[in-house]
Design an enzyme around this catalytic site. Structure first.
Site, mmCIF file in Angstrom:
data_model
loop_
_atom_site.group_PDB
_atom_site.id
_atom_site.type_symbol
_atom_site.label_atom_id
_atom_site.label_comp_id
_atom_site.label_asym_id
_atom_site.label_seq_id
_atom_site.Cartn_x
_atom_site.Cartn_y
_atom_site.Cartn_z
ATOM 1 N N GLU A 147 0.863 -1.184 0.000
ATOM 2 C CA GLU A 147 0.000 0.000 0.000
ATOM 3 C C GLU A 147 0.898 1.232 0.000
ATOM 4 O O GLU A 147 1.607 1.499 0.967
ATOM 5 C CB GLU A 147 -0.927 -0.017 1.211
ATOM 6 C CG GLU A 147 -1.967 1.083 1.212
ATOM 7 C CD GLU A 147 -2.936 1.049 0.024
ATOM 8 O OE1 GLU A 147 -3.633 2.056 -0.166
ATOM 9 O OE2 GLU A 147 -2.978 0.045 -0.727
ATOM 10 N N GLU A 162 -0.980 9.860 -5.996
ATOM 11 C CA GLU A 162 0.208 9.038 -5.767
ATOM 12 C C GLU A 162 0.716 8.413 -7.063
ATOM 13 O O GLU A 162 1.927 8.307 -7.267
ATOM 14 C CB GLU A 162 -0.105 7.968 -4.707
ATOM 15 C CG GLU A 162 -0.195 8.568 -3.298
ATOM 16 C CD GLU A 162 -1.043 7.762 -2.333
ATOM 17 O OE1 GLU A 162 -1.552 6.694 -2.743
ATOM 18 O OE2 GLU A 162 -1.214 8.204 -1.179
ATOM 19 N N ASP A 167 -7.206 2.865 2.768
ATOM 20 C CA ASP A 167 -6.721 1.596 3.328
ATOM 21 C C ASP A 167 -7.830 0.547 3.316
ATOM 22 O O ASP A 167 -7.588 -0.638 3.049
ATOM 23 C CB ASP A 167 -6.234 1.803 4.767
ATOM 24 C CG ASP A 167 -5.157 2.868 4.856
ATOM 25 O OD1 ASP A 167 -4.381 3.006 3.902
ATOM 26 O OD2 ASP A 167 -5.095 3.555 5.892
#
Length: 455
Positions: A264, A294, A435
Protein backbone atom coordinates in the site's frame (compact mmCIF):
# COMPACT_ATOMS: atom_id res chain seq x y z
CA UNK A 1 -17.25 -13.11 -1.94
CA UNK A 2 -16.65 -11.36 1.38
CA UNK A 3 -17.65 -14.62 3.09
CA UNK A 4 -14.89 -16.42 1.18
CA UNK A 5 -12.39 -13.69 1.98
CA UNK A 6 -13.09 -14.11 5.69
CA UNK A 7 -11.60 -17.60 5.49
CA UNK A 8 -8.18 -16.10 4.76
CA UNK A 9 -5.19 -15.50 7.04
CA UNK A 10 -3.47 -12.15 6.46
CA UNK A 11 -0.20 -10.65 7.71
CA UNK A 12 0.04 -6.88 7.87
CA UNK A 13 2.97 -4.59 8.79
CA UNK A 14 4.64 -2.09 9.60
CA UNK A 15 3.12 1.23 10.53
CA UNK A 16 0.80 1.83 13.44
CA UNK A 17 0.20 5.11 15.17
CA UNK A 18 -2.27 7.12 17.19
CA UNK A 19 -4.51 9.31 15.06
CA UNK A 20 -5.29 12.54 16.94
CA UNK A 21 -8.26 13.94 15.02
CA UNK A 22 -9.46 17.54 14.84
CA UNK A 23 -12.75 18.37 13.13
CA UNK A 24 -11.79 21.70 11.56
CA UNK A 25 -14.06 24.70 11.98
CA UNK A 26 -13.88 28.15 10.45
CA UNK A 27 -12.75 29.53 13.81
CA UNK A 28 -9.59 27.39 13.67
CA UNK A 29 -8.59 28.93 10.33
CA UNK A 30 -9.48 32.48 11.38
CA UNK A 31 -7.20 32.19 14.42
CA UNK A 32 -4.31 30.83 12.33
CA UNK A 33 -4.69 33.56 9.69
CA UNK A 34 -4.82 36.19 12.44
CA UNK A 35 -1.73 34.73 14.14
CA UNK A 36 0.51 34.58 11.05
CA UNK A 37 -0.96 37.18 8.71
CA UNK A 38 -2.28 36.89 5.17
CA UNK A 39 0.86 38.04 3.34
CA UNK A 40 3.19 35.76 5.30
CA UNK A 41 0.93 32.76 4.70
CA UNK A 42 0.60 33.46 0.97
CA UNK A 43 4.36 33.76 0.58
CA UNK A 44 4.89 30.40 2.28
CA UNK A 45 2.09 28.83 0.19
CA UNK A 46 3.96 29.93 -2.94
CA UNK A 47 7.12 28.25 -1.58
CA UNK A 48 5.08 25.01 -1.13
CA UNK A 49 6.91 23.48 1.86
CA UNK A 50 7.17 19.70 1.48
CA UNK A 51 7.65 19.07 5.18
CA UNK A 52 6.68 20.87 8.37
CA UNK A 53 9.65 22.35 10.21
CA UNK A 54 7.80 25.26 11.76
CA UNK A 55 4.14 26.22 12.33
CA UNK A 56 3.96 28.46 9.24
CA UNK A 57 4.77 25.45 7.02
CA UNK A 58 1.74 23.69 8.49
CA UNK A 59 -0.62 26.66 8.00
CA UNK A 60 0.46 27.13 4.36
CA UNK A 61 -0.04 23.48 3.40
CA UNK A 62 -3.31 23.23 5.33
CA UNK A 63 -4.84 26.16 3.45
CA UNK A 64 -3.62 24.74 0.13
CA UNK A 65 -5.37 21.46 1.00
CA UNK A 66 -8.58 23.31 1.89
CA UNK A 67 -8.53 25.23 -1.42
CA UNK A 68 -8.34 22.02 -3.49
CA UNK A 69 -10.38 19.80 -1.17
CA UNK A 70 -7.95 16.96 -1.84
CA UNK A 71 -6.69 14.57 0.87
CA UNK A 72 -3.14 15.60 1.75
CA UNK A 73 -0.35 14.14 3.89
CA UNK A 74 2.73 16.12 4.88
CA UNK A 75 5.54 14.94 7.20
CA UNK A 76 6.21 16.67 10.52
CA UNK A 77 9.96 16.50 11.03
CA UNK A 78 10.43 18.82 14.01
CA UNK A 79 9.70 16.89 17.20
CA UNK A 80 9.69 20.13 19.22
CA UNK A 81 6.42 21.27 17.60
CA UNK A 82 4.26 18.89 19.67
CA UNK A 83 3.69 21.59 22.29
CA UNK A 84 2.65 24.17 19.67
CA UNK A 85 -0.01 21.90 18.21
CA UNK A 86 -1.28 20.80 21.61
CA UNK A 87 -1.67 24.45 22.64
CA UNK A 88 -3.62 25.41 19.48
CA UNK A 89 -5.94 22.43 19.06
CA UNK A 90 -8.13 20.22 21.22
CA UNK A 91 -8.36 16.74 19.75
CA UNK A 92 -11.90 15.53 19.13
CA UNK A 93 -10.86 11.89 18.97
CA UNK A 94 -7.83 9.64 19.44
CA UNK A 95 -7.91 6.25 17.76
CA UNK A 96 -5.93 3.62 15.89
CA UNK A 97 -4.07 4.96 12.88
CA UNK A 98 -1.44 3.86 10.40
CA UNK A 99 -2.18 1.58 7.47
CA UNK A 100 -1.21 -1.64 9.25
CA UNK A 101 -3.17 -0.68 12.36
CA UNK A 102 -6.31 0.34 10.45
CA UNK A 103 -6.25 -2.70 8.16
CA UNK A 104 -5.63 -5.23 10.96
CA UNK A 105 -8.51 -3.84 13.04
CA UNK A 106 -10.77 -3.86 9.97
CA UNK A 107 -10.02 -7.46 8.98
CA UNK A 108 -10.23 -8.71 12.56
CA UNK A 109 -13.63 -6.99 13.00
CA UNK A 110 -14.82 -8.65 9.79
CA UNK A 111 -13.95 -12.00 11.41
CA UNK A 112 -11.12 -13.02 9.09
CA UNK A 113 -9.71 -16.39 10.15
CA UNK A 114 -6.40 -14.98 11.33
CA UNK A 115 -4.89 -11.50 11.25
CA UNK A 116 -1.24 -11.17 12.19
CA UNK A 117 -0.22 -7.55 12.75
CA UNK A 118 3.37 -6.46 13.21
CA UNK A 119 5.08 -3.20 14.05
CA UNK A 120 8.63 -2.82 15.40
CA UNK A 121 7.28 -0.42 18.04
CA UNK A 122 4.35 -1.25 20.30
CA UNK A 123 3.67 1.00 23.28
CA UNK A 124 0.93 0.16 25.77
CA UNK A 125 -1.40 3.01 24.74
CA UNK A 126 -1.09 1.91 21.12
CA UNK A 127 -1.54 -1.78 21.90
CA UNK A 128 -4.85 -1.09 23.65
CA UNK A 129 -6.24 0.55 20.50
CA UNK A 130 -6.39 -2.83 18.74
CA UNK A 131 -9.82 -4.45 18.72
CA UNK A 132 -10.28 -7.11 21.36
CA UNK A 133 -10.68 -10.09 19.04
CA UNK A 134 -9.08 -13.55 19.39
CA UNK A 135 -8.28 -13.69 15.65
CA UNK A 136 -5.98 -10.64 15.94
CA UNK A 137 -2.47 -11.60 17.03
CA UNK A 138 1.04 -10.17 17.24
CA UNK A 139 4.21 -12.24 16.63
CA UNK A 140 6.82 -12.46 19.39
CA UNK A 141 9.93 -14.51 20.08
CA UNK A 142 10.07 -16.10 23.53
CA UNK A 143 12.73 -18.63 24.53
CA UNK A 144 13.84 -18.65 20.86
CA UNK A 145 10.36 -19.78 19.76
CA UNK A 146 7.75 -17.95 17.69
CA UNK A 147 4.63 -17.21 19.73
CA UNK A 148 1.51 -15.16 19.08
CA UNK A 149 -0.37 -12.98 21.54
CA UNK A 150 -3.03 -10.32 21.32
CA UNK A 151 -1.27 -6.95 20.93
CA UNK A 152 -2.57 -5.83 24.34
CA UNK A 153 -0.45 -8.60 25.87
CA UNK A 154 2.60 -7.96 23.69
CA UNK A 155 3.50 -4.31 24.23
CA UNK A 156 6.96 -3.23 25.35
CA UNK A 157 7.62 -0.75 28.13
CA UNK A 158 9.53 2.26 26.86
CA UNK A 159 8.53 1.92 23.20
CA UNK A 160 7.79 5.34 21.62
CA UNK A 161 4.34 6.32 20.34
CA UNK A 162 3.89 7.74 16.85
CA UNK A 163 1.17 10.42 16.77
CA UNK A 164 -0.32 11.62 13.51
CA UNK A 165 -2.53 14.70 13.67
CA UNK A 166 -5.46 14.58 11.28
CA UNK A 167 -7.51 17.63 10.41
CA UNK A 168 -10.87 16.63 8.94
CA UNK A 169 -12.56 19.26 6.78
CA UNK A 170 -16.02 19.44 5.27
CA UNK A 171 -17.28 20.51 1.88
CA UNK A 172 -18.76 24.01 1.99
CA UNK A 173 -16.65 25.37 4.83
CA UNK A 174 -15.81 29.03 4.09
CA UNK A 175 -13.12 31.37 5.34
CA UNK A 176 -11.26 34.49 4.23
CA UNK A 177 -7.58 34.82 3.40
CA UNK A 178 -7.34 38.58 3.09
CA UNK A 179 -9.81 39.60 0.38
CA UNK A 180 -10.10 36.06 -1.00
CA UNK A 181 -13.11 34.01 0.08
CA UNK A 182 -12.21 30.32 0.07
CA UNK A 183 -14.90 27.64 -0.03
CA UNK A 184 -13.81 24.03 0.47
CA UNK A 185 -14.95 22.05 -2.63
CA UNK A 186 -14.81 18.51 -1.15
CA UNK A 187 -14.75 16.83 2.24
CA UNK A 188 -11.34 15.38 3.09
CA UNK A 189 -8.48 15.41 5.54
CA UNK A 190 -5.06 16.92 6.04
CA UNK A 191 -2.67 14.51 7.74
CA UNK A 192 0.41 15.72 9.57
CA UNK A 193 2.52 12.58 9.82
CA UNK A 194 5.24 12.29 12.45
CA UNK A 195 8.58 11.40 10.85
CA UNK A 196 11.06 10.96 13.68
CA UNK A 197 14.22 8.87 13.93
CA UNK A 198 12.85 6.84 16.82
CA UNK A 199 10.21 5.34 14.51
CA UNK A 200 11.83 2.62 12.37
CA UNK A 201 10.24 0.70 9.50
CA UNK A 202 11.76 -2.76 9.85
CA UNK A 203 11.38 -6.22 11.33
CA UNK A 204 13.29 -6.67 14.57
CA UNK A 205 16.30 -8.98 14.35
CA UNK A 206 14.87 -11.61 16.70
CA UNK A 207 11.73 -12.06 14.58
CA UNK A 208 13.29 -11.99 11.10
CA UNK A 209 14.37 -15.68 11.07
CA UNK A 210 10.71 -16.63 11.63
CA UNK A 211 9.32 -14.74 8.62
CA UNK A 212 9.43 -17.85 6.36
CA UNK A 213 7.35 -19.71 8.98
CA UNK A 214 4.85 -16.86 9.09
CA UNK A 215 4.73 -16.87 5.28
CA UNK A 216 3.85 -20.58 5.25
CA UNK A 217 0.75 -19.92 7.35
CA UNK A 218 -0.81 -16.94 5.60
CA UNK A 219 -2.67 -16.39 2.34
CA UNK A 220 -1.40 -12.88 1.78
CA UNK A 221 0.52 -9.97 3.24
CA UNK A 222 -0.29 -6.27 3.19
CA UNK A 223 2.82 -4.16 3.75
CA UNK A 224 2.88 -0.40 4.24
CA UNK A 225 4.60 2.43 6.05
CA UNK A 226 7.64 2.85 3.80
CA UNK A 227 6.88 6.58 3.64
CA UNK A 228 8.30 6.66 7.18
CA UNK A 229 11.82 5.82 6.03
CA UNK A 230 14.26 8.75 6.20
CA UNK A 231 17.00 9.41 3.67
CA UNK A 232 19.64 9.62 6.41
CA UNK A 233 19.88 8.87 10.12
CA UNK A 234 22.12 10.34 12.79
CA UNK A 235 23.67 6.91 13.50
CA UNK A 236 25.07 6.74 9.96
CA UNK A 237 22.39 4.45 8.51
CA UNK A 238 20.38 5.61 5.50
CA UNK A 239 17.34 4.75 3.41
CA UNK A 240 19.32 2.13 1.47
CA UNK A 241 19.96 0.21 4.70
CA UNK A 242 16.26 0.02 5.62
CA UNK A 243 15.13 -0.67 2.06
CA UNK A 244 17.60 -3.56 1.85
CA UNK A 245 16.04 -4.99 5.02
CA UNK A 246 12.55 -4.39 3.59
CA UNK A 247 13.47 -6.34 0.45
CA UNK A 248 14.84 -9.18 2.56
CA UNK A 249 11.62 -9.26 4.61
CA UNK A 250 9.52 -9.76 1.47
CA UNK A 251 11.84 -12.50 0.19
CA UNK A 252 11.79 -14.22 3.60
CA UNK A 253 7.97 -14.19 3.66
CA UNK A 254 8.01 -15.79 0.20
CA UNK A 255 10.86 -18.25 0.87
CA UNK A 256 8.79 -21.36 1.65
CA UNK A 257 5.62 -20.33 -0.15
CA UNK A 258 4.98 -17.85 -2.94
CA UNK A 259 2.60 -15.85 -0.77
CA UNK A 260 0.92 -12.88 -2.46
CA UNK A 261 2.17 -9.53 -1.19
CA UNK A 262 0.34 -6.21 -1.54
CA UNK A 263 2.17 -2.92 -1.02
CA UNK A 264 0.00 0.00 0.00
CA UNK A 265 1.76 3.08 -1.30
CA UNK A 266 1.42 6.41 0.47
CA UNK A 267 2.58 9.89 -0.34
CA UNK A 268 6.36 10.37 -0.17
CA UNK A 269 7.23 14.06 -0.52
CA UNK A 270 10.94 13.53 -1.19
CA UNK A 271 11.44 12.53 -4.84
CA UNK A 272 14.73 10.72 -4.18
CA UNK A 273 13.20 8.55 -1.44
CA UNK A 274 10.07 7.94 -3.52
CA UNK A 275 12.23 6.66 -6.37
CA UNK A 276 14.19 4.37 -4.05
CA UNK A 277 11.00 2.82 -2.63
CA UNK A 278 9.55 2.27 -6.12
CA UNK A 279 12.64 0.66 -7.67
CA UNK A 280 13.53 -1.45 -4.64
CA UNK A 281 10.13 -2.77 -3.56
CA UNK A 282 7.62 -2.67 -6.43
CA UNK A 283 9.37 -5.43 -8.44
CA UNK A 284 9.19 -7.81 -5.44
CA UNK A 285 5.46 -7.51 -4.70
CA UNK A 286 2.43 -8.79 -6.57
CA UNK A 287 0.00 -5.96 -5.98
CA UNK A 288 0.20 -2.22 -5.33
CA UNK A 289 -2.53 0.18 -4.20
CA UNK A 290 -2.49 3.97 -4.44
CA UNK A 291 -4.63 7.02 -5.17
CA UNK A 292 -4.55 9.22 -8.28
CA UNK A 293 -2.16 11.80 -6.86
CA UNK A 294 0.21 9.04 -5.77
CA UNK A 295 0.30 7.45 -9.22
CA UNK A 296 1.20 10.87 -10.62
CA UNK A 297 4.04 11.16 -8.07
CA UNK A 298 5.25 7.66 -8.96
CA UNK A 299 5.20 8.36 -12.70
CA UNK A 300 7.08 11.61 -12.14
CA UNK A 301 9.77 9.75 -10.20
CA UNK A 302 10.07 7.22 -13.04
CA UNK A 303 10.65 9.97 -15.59
CA UNK A 304 7.15 10.30 -17.07
CA UNK A 305 6.82 13.93 -16.02
CA UNK A 306 4.47 15.07 -18.81
CA UNK A 307 1.99 12.27 -18.11
CA UNK A 308 2.26 12.95 -14.37
CA UNK A 309 1.51 16.64 -14.97
CA UNK A 310 -1.57 15.74 -17.04
CA UNK A 311 -2.91 13.52 -14.25
CA UNK A 312 -2.29 16.26 -11.67
CA UNK A 313 -3.89 18.95 -13.85
CA UNK A 314 -6.80 17.21 -15.58
CA UNK A 315 -7.50 13.95 -13.67
CA UNK A 316 -8.52 12.25 -16.92
CA UNK A 317 -9.26 8.56 -16.67
CA UNK A 318 -7.42 7.78 -19.93
CA UNK A 319 -4.22 9.30 -18.52
CA UNK A 320 -4.54 7.29 -15.31
CA UNK A 321 -5.08 4.10 -17.35
CA UNK A 322 -2.00 4.86 -19.43
CA UNK A 323 0.02 5.48 -16.28
CA UNK A 324 -1.23 2.26 -14.76
CA UNK A 325 -0.20 0.25 -17.83
CA UNK A 326 3.28 1.75 -17.62
CA UNK A 327 3.59 0.74 -13.95
CA UNK A 328 2.30 -2.78 -14.57
CA UNK A 329 4.91 -3.31 -17.27
CA UNK A 330 7.88 -1.42 -15.84
CA UNK A 331 7.53 -2.94 -12.36
CA UNK A 332 6.24 -6.37 -13.45
CA UNK A 333 3.20 -6.14 -11.18
CA UNK A 334 0.42 -8.72 -11.20
CA UNK A 335 -2.25 -6.16 -10.34
CA UNK A 336 -2.43 -2.41 -9.75
CA UNK A 337 -5.33 -0.89 -7.83
CA UNK A 338 -6.01 2.84 -8.02
CA UNK A 339 -8.60 4.53 -5.84
CA UNK A 340 -9.97 8.05 -6.25
CA UNK A 341 -12.92 9.99 -4.87
CA UNK A 342 -15.11 9.03 -7.83
CA UNK A 343 -13.85 5.66 -9.03
CA UNK A 344 -11.73 2.59 -8.25
CA UNK A 345 -9.72 0.82 -10.93
CA UNK A 346 -7.89 -2.48 -11.43
CA UNK A 347 -5.25 -2.90 -14.13
CA UNK A 348 -3.80 -6.34 -14.81
CA UNK A 349 -2.27 -8.15 -17.76
CA UNK A 350 -4.60 -10.01 -20.10
CA UNK A 351 -3.53 -13.42 -18.74
CA UNK A 352 -4.71 -12.67 -15.18
CA UNK A 353 -6.69 -15.71 -13.89
CA UNK A 354 -9.69 -13.59 -12.90
CA UNK A 355 -12.26 -12.41 -15.43
CA UNK A 356 -13.22 -8.75 -15.71
CA UNK A 357 -16.53 -9.61 -14.04
CA UNK A 358 -14.69 -11.13 -11.07
CA UNK A 359 -12.34 -8.18 -10.83
CA UNK A 360 -15.32 -5.85 -10.88
CA UNK A 361 -17.01 -7.73 -8.03
CA UNK A 362 -13.79 -7.40 -6.01
CA UNK A 363 -13.90 -3.63 -6.45
CA UNK A 364 -17.59 -3.62 -5.47
CA UNK A 365 -16.66 -5.18 -2.13
CA UNK A 366 -13.95 -2.58 -1.68
CA UNK A 367 -16.15 0.48 -2.29
CA UNK A 368 -18.98 -0.95 -0.18
CA UNK A 369 -16.63 -1.49 2.77
CA UNK A 370 -15.30 2.06 2.43
CA UNK A 371 -18.83 3.46 2.23
CA UNK A 372 -19.76 1.57 5.39
CA UNK A 373 -16.73 2.99 7.20
CA UNK A 374 -17.49 6.53 5.99
CA UNK A 375 -21.14 6.23 7.04
CA UNK A 376 -20.57 4.59 10.44
CA UNK A 377 -17.15 6.00 11.30
CA UNK A 378 -15.77 2.49 11.77
CA UNK A 379 -16.54 -1.15 10.98
CA UNK A 380 -16.98 -3.23 14.12
CA UNK A 381 -18.82 -6.35 12.91
CA UNK A 382 -19.34 -8.19 9.60
CA UNK A 383 -22.94 -6.92 9.66
CA UNK A 384 -21.69 -3.35 9.28
CA UNK A 385 -20.84 -4.17 5.66
CA UNK A 386 -24.56 -3.92 4.86
CA UNK A 387 -24.54 -0.21 5.75
CA UNK A 388 -22.35 0.35 2.70
CA UNK A 389 -24.95 -1.24 0.44
CA UNK A 390 -27.40 1.56 1.30
CA UNK A 391 -24.97 4.23 0.05
CA UNK A 392 -25.58 5.27 -3.58
CA UNK A 393 -22.89 5.51 -6.21
CA UNK A 394 -21.55 9.02 -6.68
CA UNK A 395 -23.27 11.49 -9.00
CA UNK A 396 -20.44 11.27 -11.53
CA UNK A 397 -20.85 7.51 -11.96
CA UNK A 398 -22.30 7.63 -15.48
CA UNK A 399 -19.64 10.12 -16.59
CA UNK A 400 -16.95 7.81 -15.18
CA UNK A 401 -18.35 4.88 -17.17
CA UNK A 402 -18.41 6.89 -20.41
CA UNK A 403 -14.85 8.13 -20.02
CA UNK A 404 -13.72 4.62 -19.13
CA UNK A 405 -15.21 3.16 -22.30
CA UNK A 406 -13.14 5.64 -24.32
CA UNK A 407 -9.96 4.76 -22.43
CA UNK A 408 -10.60 1.02 -22.64
CA UNK A 409 -10.37 0.91 -26.42
CA UNK A 410 -6.60 1.21 -26.09
CA UNK A 411 -6.14 -1.62 -23.58
CA UNK A 412 -6.29 -4.83 -25.59
CA UNK A 413 -3.23 -6.33 -23.90
CA UNK A 414 -4.61 -5.64 -20.44
CA UNK A 415 -7.66 -6.18 -18.29
CA UNK A 416 -8.83 -2.79 -17.05
CA UNK A 417 -11.87 -2.60 -14.81
CA UNK A 418 -13.38 0.51 -13.25
CA UNK A 419 -16.39 1.14 -11.03
CA UNK A 420 -17.84 4.34 -9.56
CA UNK A 421 -17.42 4.72 -5.81
CA UNK A 422 -20.24 4.69 -3.32
CA UNK A 423 -19.92 8.18 -1.85
CA UNK A 424 -21.25 9.26 1.54
CA UNK A 425 -22.25 12.93 1.32
CA UNK A 426 -21.52 13.74 4.96
CA UNK A 427 -19.01 11.11 6.11
CA UNK A 428 -18.45 10.57 9.82
CA UNK A 429 -14.76 10.28 8.94
CA UNK A 430 -12.61 10.05 5.82
CA UNK A 431 -9.53 8.65 7.59
CA UNK A 432 -8.59 5.16 6.46
CA UNK A 433 -10.95 4.97 3.49
CA UNK A 434 -8.12 4.29 1.03
CA UNK A 435 -6.72 1.60 3.33
CA UNK A 436 -10.20 0.07 3.62
CA UNK A 437 -10.58 0.01 -0.17
CA UNK A 438 -7.19 -1.62 -0.66
CA UNK A 439 -7.74 -4.22 2.06
CA UNK A 440 -11.18 -5.11 0.70
CA UNK A 441 -9.93 -5.31 -2.88
CA UNK A 442 -6.78 -7.34 -2.16
CA UNK A 443 -8.42 -9.87 0.17
CA UNK A 444 -11.40 -10.46 -2.14
CA UNK A 445 -8.94 -10.80 -5.04
CA UNK A 446 -7.05 -13.47 -3.05
CA UNK A 447 -10.31 -15.26 -2.17
CA UNK A 448 -11.24 -15.53 -5.85
CA UNK A 449 -7.76 -16.80 -6.76
CA UNK A 450 -8.02 -19.39 -4.01
CA UNK A 451 -11.42 -20.53 -5.23
CA UNK A 452 -9.88 -21.09 -8.69
CA UNK A 453 -6.96 -23.02 -7.23
CA UNK A 454 -4.52 -20.24 -8.22
CA UNK A 455 -3.37 -19.38 -4.71
Amino acid sequence: MLEKARELSIYTAYNINVDAIVYLKEEHIKKLVSEFGEDTIRKRMDEYPREVNEPLDFVARLILALKTGKPTAVPLVNEELHAWFDSRFEYDLERMGGQAGIISNLLASLDFRRVIVYSPILAEKQARMFVNKPNLIYPLVEDENLVFKHPSEAYREGDPIKINRIFEFRKGMKFKLGNELIEVPFSGRFILSSRFESIKIETRDDLRPFLPEIGENIDGAILSGYQGIKLRYSDGKDANYYLKRAKEDIMLLKRNRDVKVHLEFASIQNRELRKKVIYNLFPLVDSVGMDESEIAHVLNALGYSQLADRIFTYNRIEDTVLGGKILIDDMNLEVLQIHTIYYIMYITHKDNPLSEKELRSSLEIATTLAAARAKLGDIKTPEDFKAGLTVPYNERGEFVKLRFEEAKRRTREYKVVIIPTRLVKNPVSTVGLGDTISAGAFTSYLAMLKEKGKL
